[in-house]
Write an enzyme that holds these catalytic residues in place. Sequence first.
Site, PDB file in Angstrom:
ATOM      1  N   HIS A 101      -3.272  -6.031   2.882  1.00 24.72           N
ATOM      2  CA  HIS A 101      -2.405  -6.999   3.568  1.00 24.72           C
ATOM      3  C   HIS A 101      -3.148  -8.266   3.998  1.00 24.72           C
ATOM      4  O   HIS A 101      -2.546  -9.293   4.226  1.00 24.72           O
ATOM      5  CB  HIS A 101      -1.780  -6.379   4.819  1.00 24.72           C
ATOM      6  CG  HIS A 101      -0.815  -5.283   4.518  1.00 24.72           C
ATOM      7  ND1 HIS A 101      -0.136  -4.618   5.498  1.00 24.72           N
ATOM      8  CD2 HIS A 101      -0.407  -4.737   3.362  1.00 24.72           C
ATOM      9  CE1 HIS A 101       0.647  -3.699   4.949  1.00 24.72           C
ATOM     10  NE2 HIS A 101       0.487  -3.747   3.647  1.00 24.72           N
ATOM     11  N   SER A 125       8.764   2.999  10.644  1.00 26.58           N
ATOM     12  CA  SER A 125       8.026   1.810  10.205  1.00 26.58           C
ATOM     13  C   SER A 125       8.778   0.930   9.207  1.00 26.58           C
ATOM     14  O   SER A 125       9.563   1.411   8.399  1.00 26.58           O
ATOM     15  CB  SER A 125       6.712   2.267   9.568  1.00 26.58           C
ATOM     16  OG  SER A 125       6.083   1.217   8.869  1.00 26.58           O
ATOM     17  N   HIS A 126       8.484  -0.344   9.310  1.00 23.72           N
ATOM     18  CA  HIS A 126       8.909  -1.353   8.321  1.00 23.72           C
ATOM     19  C   HIS A 126       8.013  -1.250   7.090  1.00 23.72           C
ATOM     20  O   HIS A 126       7.146  -0.373   7.028  1.00 23.72           O
ATOM     21  CB  HIS A 126       8.786  -2.746   8.954  1.00 23.72           C
ATOM     22  CG  HIS A 126       7.361  -3.147   9.211  1.00 23.72           C
ATOM     23  ND1 HIS A 126       6.936  -4.438   9.268  1.00 23.72           N
ATOM     24  CD2 HIS A 126       6.232  -2.400   9.414  1.00 23.72           C
ATOM     25  CE1 HIS A 126       5.636  -4.482   9.483  1.00 23.72           C
ATOM     26  NE2 HIS A 126       5.195  -3.269   9.599  1.00 23.72           N
ATOM     27  N   ARG A 127       8.174  -2.167   6.126  1.00 24.45           N
ATOM     28  CA  ARG A 127       7.257  -2.283   4.996  1.00 24.45           C
ATOM     29  C   ARG A 127       6.653  -3.685   5.003  1.00 24.45           C
ATOM     30  O   ARG A 127       7.159  -4.578   5.675  1.00 24.45           O
ATOM     31  CB  ARG A 127       7.985  -2.068   3.651  1.00 24.45           C
ATOM     32  CG  ARG A 127       8.682  -0.744   3.458  1.00 24.45           C
ATOM     33  CD  ARG A 127       7.823   0.477   3.575  1.00 24.45           C
ATOM     34  NE  ARG A 127       6.582   0.538   2.876  1.00 24.45           N
ATOM     35  CZ  ARG A 127       6.261   1.455   1.948  1.00 24.45           C
ATOM     36  NH1 ARG A 127       7.148   2.355   1.586  1.00 24.45           N
ATOM     37  NH2 ARG A 127       5.058   1.501   1.418  1.00 24.45           N
ATOM     38  N   SER A 128       5.604  -3.862   4.225  1.00 25.83           N
ATOM     39  CA  SER A 128       4.970  -5.188   4.235  1.00 25.83           C
ATOM     40  C   SER A 128       5.894  -6.253   3.641  1.00 25.83           C
ATOM     41  O   SER A 128       5.912  -7.395   4.089  1.00 25.83           O
ATOM     42  CB  SER A 128       3.635  -5.154   3.500  1.00 25.83           C
ATOM     43  OG  SER A 128       3.751  -4.477   2.274  1.00 25.83           O
ATOM     44  N   LYS A 150       9.580   6.148   6.786  1.00 28.51           N
ATOM     45  CA  LYS A 150      10.050   4.914   6.138  1.00 28.51           C
ATOM     46  C   LYS A 150      11.166   5.331   5.193  1.00 28.51           C
ATOM     47  O   LYS A 150      10.881   5.990   4.176  1.00 28.51           O
ATOM     48  CB  LYS A 150       8.920   4.299   5.305  1.00 28.51           C
ATOM     49  CG  LYS A 150       7.738   3.728   6.087  1.00 28.51           C
ATOM     50  CD  LYS A 150       6.611   3.413   5.109  1.00 28.51           C
ATOM     51  CE  LYS A 150       5.455   2.690   5.776  1.00 28.51           C
ATOM     52  NZ  LYS A 150       4.254   2.713   4.910  1.00 28.51           N
ATOM     53  N   GLU A 206      -3.679   6.198  11.448  1.00 22.44           N
ATOM     54  CA  GLU A 206      -2.772   6.502  10.324  1.00 22.44           C
ATOM     55  C   GLU A 206      -3.580   6.482   9.019  1.00 22.44           C
ATOM     56  O   GLU A 206      -4.451   5.621   8.851  1.00 22.44           O
ATOM     57  CB  GLU A 206      -1.707   5.397  10.337  1.00 22.44           C
ATOM     58  CG  GLU A 206      -0.617   5.516   9.315  1.00 22.44           C
ATOM     59  CD  GLU A 206       0.305   4.276   9.388  1.00 22.44           C
ATOM     60  OE1 GLU A 206       0.470   3.673  10.476  1.00 22.44           O
ATOM     61  OE2 GLU A 206       0.832   3.901   8.338  1.00 22.44           O
ATOM     62  N   LYS A 250       6.821   0.624  14.408  1.00 22.75           N
ATOM     63  CA  LYS A 250       5.934  -0.503  14.085  1.00 22.75           C
ATOM     64  C   LYS A 250       6.696  -1.429  13.147  1.00 22.75           C
ATOM     65  O   LYS A 250       7.271  -0.992  12.144  1.00 22.75           O
ATOM     66  CB  LYS A 250       4.591  -0.051  13.514  1.00 22.75           C
ATOM     67  CG  LYS A 250       4.606   0.675  12.195  1.00 22.75           C
ATOM     68  CD  LYS A 250       3.175   0.774  11.643  1.00 22.75           C
ATOM     69  CE  LYS A 250       3.146   1.177  10.194  1.00 22.75           C
ATOM     70  NZ  LYS A 250       1.859   1.102   9.562  1.00 22.75           N
ATOM     71  N   ASP A 266      -3.983   1.633  11.379  1.00 19.67           N
ATOM     72  CA  ASP A 266      -3.583   2.165  10.076  1.00 19.67           C
ATOM     73  C   ASP A 266      -4.727   1.833   9.116  1.00 19.67           C
ATOM     74  O   ASP A 266      -4.922   0.668   8.754  1.00 19.67           O
ATOM     75  CB  ASP A 266      -2.269   1.539   9.585  1.00 19.67           C
ATOM     76  CG  ASP A 266      -1.835   2.119   8.233  1.00 19.67           C
ATOM     77  OD1 ASP A 266      -2.521   3.035   7.743  1.00 19.67           O
ATOM     78  OD2 ASP A 266      -0.811   1.660   7.683  1.00 19.67           O
ATOM     79  N   SER A 296       0.889  -1.172   0.000  1.00 20.06           N
ATOM     80  CA  SER A 296       0.000   0.000   0.000  1.00 20.06           C
ATOM     81  C   SER A 296       0.920   1.213   0.000  1.00 20.06           C
ATOM     82  O   SER A 296       1.608   1.489   0.974  1.00 20.06           O
ATOM     83  CB  SER A 296      -0.897  -0.011   1.234  1.00 20.06           C
ATOM     84  OG  SER A 296      -0.139   0.075   2.414  1.00 20.06           O
ATOM     85  N   ASP A 343       1.068   8.885   6.438  1.00 16.86           N
ATOM     86  CA  ASP A 343       2.024   7.894   5.903  1.00 16.86           C
ATOM     87  C   ASP A 343       2.030   8.026   4.375  1.00 16.86           C
ATOM     88  O   ASP A 343       2.908   8.699   3.824  1.00 16.86           O
ATOM     89  CB  ASP A 343       1.638   6.478   6.337  1.00 16.86           C
ATOM     90  CG  ASP A 343       2.502   5.416   5.668  1.00 16.86           C
ATOM     91  OD1 ASP A 343       3.592   5.759   5.177  1.00 16.86           O
ATOM     92  OD2 ASP A 343       2.108   4.223   5.617  1.00 16.86           O
ATOM     93  N   GLU A 345      -4.453  -2.188   9.410  1.00 18.12           N
ATOM     94  CA  GLU A 345      -3.716  -2.648  10.598  1.00 18.12           C
ATOM     95  C   GLU A 345      -4.409  -2.216  11.879  1.00 18.12           C
ATOM     96  O   GLU A 345      -4.835  -1.067  12.010  1.00 18.12           O
ATOM     97  CB  GLU A 345      -2.298  -2.067  10.596  1.00 18.12           C
ATOM     98  CG  GLU A 345      -1.437  -2.591   9.462  1.00 18.12           C
ATOM     99  CD  GLU A 345      -0.238  -1.699   9.167  1.00 18.12           C
ATOM    100  OE1 GLU A 345       0.319  -1.102  10.103  1.00 18.12           O
ATOM    101  OE2 GLU A 345       0.113  -1.586   7.980  1.00 18.12           O
ATOM    102  N   GLU A 390       2.190  -9.379   7.343  1.00 16.41           N
ATOM    103  CA  GLU A 390       3.137  -8.953   8.381  1.00 16.41           C
ATOM    104  C   GLU A 390       3.046  -9.822   9.625  1.00 16.41           C
ATOM    105  O   GLU A 390       3.464  -9.429  10.711  1.00 16.41           O
ATOM    106  CB  GLU A 390       2.900  -7.474   8.708  1.00 16.41           C
ATOM    107  CG  GLU A 390       3.131  -6.590   7.485  1.00 16.41           C
ATOM    108  CD  GLU A 390       2.838  -5.113   7.729  1.00 16.41           C
ATOM    109  OE1 GLU A 390       2.358  -4.758   8.821  1.00 16.41           O
ATOM    110  OE2 GLU A 390       3.103  -4.323   6.811  1.00 16.41           O
TER     111      GLU A 390
END
Length: 426
Positions: free
Chosen positions: A164, A373-376, A346, A291, A397, A250, A54, A321, A173, A215
Site C-alpha cells: 500500500h 474491514s474495508h479494502r484498499s 471482509k 494481523e 478498520k 497489519d 494484498s 486476514d 498498516e 488508504e
Amino acid sequence: MDNLKIKKISARPRSKISLLRGREILDSKGMPTVEVELETDFGKFLASVPSGVSTGKYEAVELRDEDGRGVKKVIENIEKIIAPSLKQEDLSDQKRVDEALIQLDGTKNKSRLGANAVLGVSIATARAGAKAKKFPLWKWISKIAGIKPALPRPCILLLEGGLHGKGKLSLQEIMVACKTKSFRESFDREKKVFSALGKILKKRYGQLGSKQGMEGAFIPPVKNAKEALSLAKEAIEKVGFLGKAEIIIDAAANSFFKKGKYHFDGSILNSKDLLSFYLEIFQQYPITAIEDPFAEEDVKGWKFLRSKVKNLKLKILVVGDDLTVTNPERIKFAHQRKICNALIIKPNQIGTISEAIAAAKLAKLYGWKIIVSHRSGETKDDFIADFAVGIGSNFIKAGAPTQKERMAKYNRLLAIEKELVDSLGK
Ligand code: 2PG
Ligand code: MG
C-alpha cells in the site's frame, strides 16, 4: 377490466426485483469495479464492490475481463444470469437469495459468476430487504444474523507500508485504537493522534512527510518498522494518550514472504527471527493486535507466536486476514491449529452476506474478536458500517480519516450511534 388490472398490480408481492443491472464505476485506485442497481416497486437500491491489493490465496475470485481490469463480464453475469434467476425471489429472505446465488455460481470460490458480481447483488438485496421490513440496515442485518447489534471501536490508519505504501516499510498498516464509552469519542481521539502525527512528519520530512498511501494514511520515507512505530508512539504521546491509545498492526506478511523467507525492511528473516522481532516491538510499543504476522502457508510461524503470546500472558490479538479470508473452512483450519484469537471479516473475500455472517458467527463461537474491514480499493458504499454494527463486531478498520470513500464508513457509524442514542433518549 380496470378492476382486474388493479387486482393484478396489488397482488404482486412487494419485495421482488423489477430490474437488476450493473454498471462500471471506478474505485479509489482508479480501477473499474461494479455498481449494482436493484429496482423494486418500493425503491431503487445501489451497491458497489471494493477490491484488495494484498490478498489471500483462498479468497473468492474477483472476476475481471481478459485485460485483467474490466468488469464487462461481471455486468453480463449480473444481467444475463443472475437477474432472470432471482426474479421470483423474495428480497426479504436474504438467506434464500444468497443460497440461490451460491447455487447459481456452483463453484467453491465463486469463479463462475465472480465474487464481485455476487456480492453487489447480495448487498443490494440486504438494502431492499431492510426497506421492505422497515428496519435500518444495521438492525436488519442483526435480525438476519440473530446477533445483538453493537457499535465497533474504530481503528484509524496512521501509517502505510508494504504493497500500500511502496516505500521501504514492510509493515502494511500501523493503526491507532482508543477505547472510550462511545464511537465518536474514540474516533475524535484517534483523529487527534492522526493530526499530531501529520505535524510531526511535516516537521521531520518536509513535503515528503505529508504524502499519502492507498488508504489515505501517511507514507513518510522511514527506513524500518521501529522508526514508523516510534513516530506513531510520539504522536500518541503528544496528545496525551499514552496508556489510553493502542497500536494495531497489519503486517500482511504474505506480501513479503518469498521462497520460505521474510524479506522484511531490507533484511532476510526466517520465522523465528521475525517472531523475535515481534516480541521485541510488543515490549517497546503499546501494541495490542497484529494481523497476518506470518504468511498463510507458514503455519509454524503462527503457532510459535500464538504459544509465545499465551505463555508470556501477553494481551495481544493474533488476527487472521489473508489466512482466514472470511471463509468458515479456513476459520476452522486456524481454530484447529490454535493459531488465531481474532479475525478480519471482509464480505468480498467470500461473496455473500449470509456467508460473511456465518464466518463471523463461527469466530464468535470460538471466542475470537472480530474486526470488520474495508479494502484498499474502495468506493463510496458504506455497507460495512451497518454490517459491523449488525454482527456486533468489536472493531472496524476503514483507513485514514481523509479520503471520501473511507470517511463514508466512519460517518455512517457516527450517524448510527446518534440514531441509537436518540432512540434511547425517547
Ligand atoms: C488488508 C486490506 C485492507 P487489501 O490487508 O487488511 O487494509 O488491504 O484490501 O489490499 O487486502
Ligand atoms: Mg490485512
